[in-house]
Design a protein around this motif. Structure first.
Motif, short mmCIF file in Angstrom:
data_model
loop_
_atom_site.label_atom_id
_atom_site.label_comp_id
_atom_site.label_asym_id
_atom_site.label_seq_id
_atom_site.Cartn_x
_atom_site.Cartn_y
_atom_site.Cartn_z
N ILE A 104 0.84 -1.20 0.00
CA ILE A 104 0.00 0.00 0.00
C ILE A 104 0.88 1.25 0.00
CG2 ILE A 104 -1.60 1.36 1.40
CD1 ILE A 104 -2.94 -1.25 2.23
N LYS A 105 1.93 1.24 0.80
CA LYS A 105 2.87 2.38 0.83
C LYS A 105 3.57 2.52 -0.53
CE LYS A 105 3.86 1.87 5.78
NZ LYS A 105 4.89 1.46 6.77
N PHE A 106 3.98 1.40 -1.11
CA PHE A 106 4.66 1.40 -2.40
C PHE A 106 3.78 2.04 -3.47
CE2 PHE A 106 5.36 -0.74 -6.50
CZ PHE A 106 6.72 -0.54 -6.69
N ALA A 107 2.52 1.63 -3.54
CA ALA A 107 1.60 2.15 -4.54
C ALA A 107 1.33 3.64 -4.32
CB ALA A 107 0.29 1.37 -4.52
N GLU A 108 1.23 4.04 -3.05
CA GLU A 108 0.98 5.44 -2.72
C GLU A 108 2.17 6.31 -3.09
OE1 GLU A 108 -0.99 8.79 -1.42
OE2 GLU A 108 -1.80 6.76 -1.68
N ILE A 109 3.37 5.87 -2.75
CA ILE A 109 4.59 6.66 -3.02
C ILE A 109 4.83 6.82 -4.52
CG2 ILE A 109 7.12 6.62 -2.85
CD1 ILE A 109 6.77 5.28 -0.10
N ASN A 110 4.60 5.74 -5.26
CA ASN A 110 4.93 5.74 -6.69
C ASN A 110 3.76 6.08 -7.60
OD1 ASN A 110 7.81 4.81 -6.57
ND2 ASN A 110 6.87 3.06 -5.57
N GLY A 111 2.58 6.27 -7.01
CA GLY A 111 1.41 6.61 -7.80
C GLY A 111 0.99 5.50 -8.75
N THR A 112 1.12 4.24 -8.32
CA THR A 112 0.79 3.10 -9.17
C THR A 112 -0.50 2.45 -8.70
OG1 THR A 112 2.07 1.57 -7.79
CG2 THR A 112 3.22 2.65 -9.61
N ASP A 113 -1.07 1.63 -9.57
CA ASP A 113 -2.26 0.87 -9.20
C ASP A 113 -1.86 -0.23 -8.25
OD1 ASP A 113 -5.18 0.01 -9.83
OD2 ASP A 113 -4.00 -1.81 -10.14
N LEU A 114 -2.53 -0.32 -7.12
CA LEU A 114 -2.16 -1.27 -6.07
C LEU A 114 -2.24 -2.71 -6.56
CD1 LEU A 114 -1.48 -1.95 -3.12
CD2 LEU A 114 -3.92 -1.73 -2.59
N ASN A 115 -3.34 -3.08 -7.14
CA ASN A 115 -3.54 -4.45 -7.58
C ASN A 115 -2.51 -4.84 -8.64
OD1 ASN A 115 -5.65 -6.76 -7.39
ND2 ASN A 115 -5.35 -6.51 -9.57
N ASN A 116 -2.27 -3.94 -9.59
CA ASN A 116 -1.31 -4.20 -10.67
C ASN A 116 0.11 -4.30 -10.14
OD1 ASN A 116 -0.65 -4.40 -13.55
ND2 ASN A 116 0.34 -2.42 -13.26
N SER A 117 0.45 -3.47 -9.16
CA SER A 117 1.79 -3.49 -8.58
C SER A 117 2.09 -4.83 -7.93
CB SER A 117 1.94 -2.37 -7.54
OG SER A 117 1.86 -1.10 -8.15
N ILE A 118 1.11 -5.35 -7.19
CA ILE A 118 1.30 -6.64 -6.52
C ILE A 118 1.54 -7.74 -7.56
CG2 ILE A 118 0.21 -8.40 -5.08
CD1 ILE A 118 -1.38 -6.08 -3.77
N GLY A 119 0.76 -7.72 -8.63
CA GLY A 119 0.90 -8.72 -9.68
C GLY A 119 2.25 -8.65 -10.38
N GLN A 120 2.70 -7.45 -10.72
CA GLN A 120 3.96 -7.30 -11.44
C GLN A 120 5.16 -7.68 -10.58
OE1 GLN A 120 3.73 -3.20 -13.05
NE2 GLN A 120 3.66 -4.16 -15.06
N VAL A 121 5.16 -7.24 -9.34
CA VAL A 121 6.27 -7.58 -8.45
C VAL A 121 6.32 -9.09 -8.22
CG1 VAL A 121 7.14 -7.37 -6.08
CG2 VAL A 121 6.33 -5.35 -7.30
N ASP A 122 5.17 -9.70 -8.08
CA ASP A 122 5.13 -11.15 -7.89
C ASP A 122 5.75 -11.87 -9.09
OD1 ASP A 122 4.25 -13.75 -6.85
OD2 ASP A 122 2.74 -13.67 -8.43
N LYS A 123 5.44 -11.45 -10.29
CA LYS A 123 5.97 -12.09 -11.50
C LYS A 123 7.47 -11.88 -11.63
CE LYS A 123 1.62 -11.80 -14.06
NZ LYS A 123 0.88 -11.17 -15.18
N ILE A 124 7.94 -10.67 -11.31
CA ILE A 124 9.38 -10.39 -11.36
C ILE A 124 10.12 -11.28 -10.38
CG2 ILE A 124 11.14 -8.64 -10.82
CD1 ILE A 124 9.18 -6.52 -11.88
N MET A 125 9.59 -11.41 -9.18
CA MET A 125 10.24 -12.24 -8.16
C MET A 125 10.23 -13.71 -8.56
SD MET A 125 8.91 -10.36 -4.66
CE MET A 125 9.72 -11.53 -3.58
N GLU A 126 9.17 -14.14 -9.21
CA GLU A 126 9.09 -15.53 -9.67
C GLU A 126 10.15 -15.80 -10.75
OE1 GLU A 126 5.19 -16.49 -10.98
OE2 GLU A 126 4.41 -16.85 -8.96
N GLN A 127 10.38 -14.82 -11.63
CA GLN A 127 11.34 -15.01 -12.71
C GLN A 127 12.75 -15.28 -12.18
OE1 GLN A 127 10.37 -11.34 -14.91
NE2 GLN A 127 9.94 -12.61 -16.70
N TRP A 128 13.10 -14.61 -11.10
CA TRP A 128 14.44 -14.79 -10.53
C TRP A 128 14.42 -15.66 -9.27
CZ3 TRP A 128 13.71 -10.42 -13.52
CH2 TRP A 128 14.72 -10.13 -14.45
#
Length: 218
Positions: A127-151
């Motif tokens: 929630i803090k991440f999305a607020e600080i960066n002005g990103t969509d909360l739901n989308n941010s969780i999904g993208q970070v999850d996929k990046i972490m899965e890749q590595w």
């Protein structure tokens, strides 16, 4: 005898009428006082009505958050109660909406499998991440999850990943959404090049900051 009886009945009716008139007079006086008191209490009554309206709105907001958790997780019974409690804690600790709390709790639980204190911590971080960066909360969780899965990054490193992405975005001025999307899209290529996640994020941030078309460069 009939005349005497009739007179007695008339006297009784007169007494009742007298009492009725007295009662009606008292009711009238009470009505006037009540009307006056009502006018004096009108601002208070309006305030109480306002509190009631706010309470209904707050209850509806809580329900929306809980409904989101159910939709995202399909949880029921004790499991649902625990997720709802996490959302309640986050909502109480952060200046956010219950909808955001429900969205984060549901999405993180589904994607990361986190529960309890770990889930609560990740929910607050995202929630803090999305607020600080002005990103969509739901989308941010999904993208970070996929990046972490890749590595194959462990869930315990999520806070560090969020910090790294935020730092690169602030250092280069690149949109965090753009950065995450590019890293995720080109993750397989970066891995073939022998780059770890941190190096990949840094490279994409530098490309974008210097006007290099990342897709062409890759």
């Amino acid at each position: 005898r009939e005349i005497a009886a009739t007179e007695q009945q008339l006297k009784s009716l007169e007494d009742q009428a007298s009492k009725s008139n007295s009662t009606l007079q008292k009711i009238g006086e009470f009505g006037s006082k009540a009307e006056s008191a009502g006018k004096k209490l009108l601002p208070v009554t309006a305030a109480v009505a306002g509190i009631g309206t706010a309470s209904v709105a707050a209850a509806m907001e809580l329900d929306d958050g809980y409904d989101t958790i159910i939709t995202k997780t399909g949880a029921t019974g004790q499991a649902l109660e625990e997720l709802n409690q996490v959302a309640d804690n986050v909502f109480a600790n952060l200046p956010t909406t219950m909808q955001n709390a429900g969205t984060a709790v549901g999405e993180i639980n589904t994607r990361f499998g986190a529960t309890g204190d770990v889930l609560e911590g990740l929910t607050e971080d995202f929630i803090k991440f999305a607020e600080i960066n002005g990103t969509d909360l739901n989308n941010s969780i999904g993208q970070v999850d996929k990046i972490m899965e890749q590595w194959n990054i462990d869930m315990s490193e999520t806070g560090n990943v969020l910090g790294l992405i935020t730092k690169k975005g602030q250092d280069t001025g690149i949109s965090v959404d753009t950065l995450m999307g590019s890293v995720q899209q080109n993750g397989a290529t970066f891995k073939e090049m022998g780059l770890n996640m941190e190096q990949s994020i840094d490279l994409m941030a530098q490309f974008e900051a210097n006007g290099v078309n990342a897709d062409t460069a890759i």
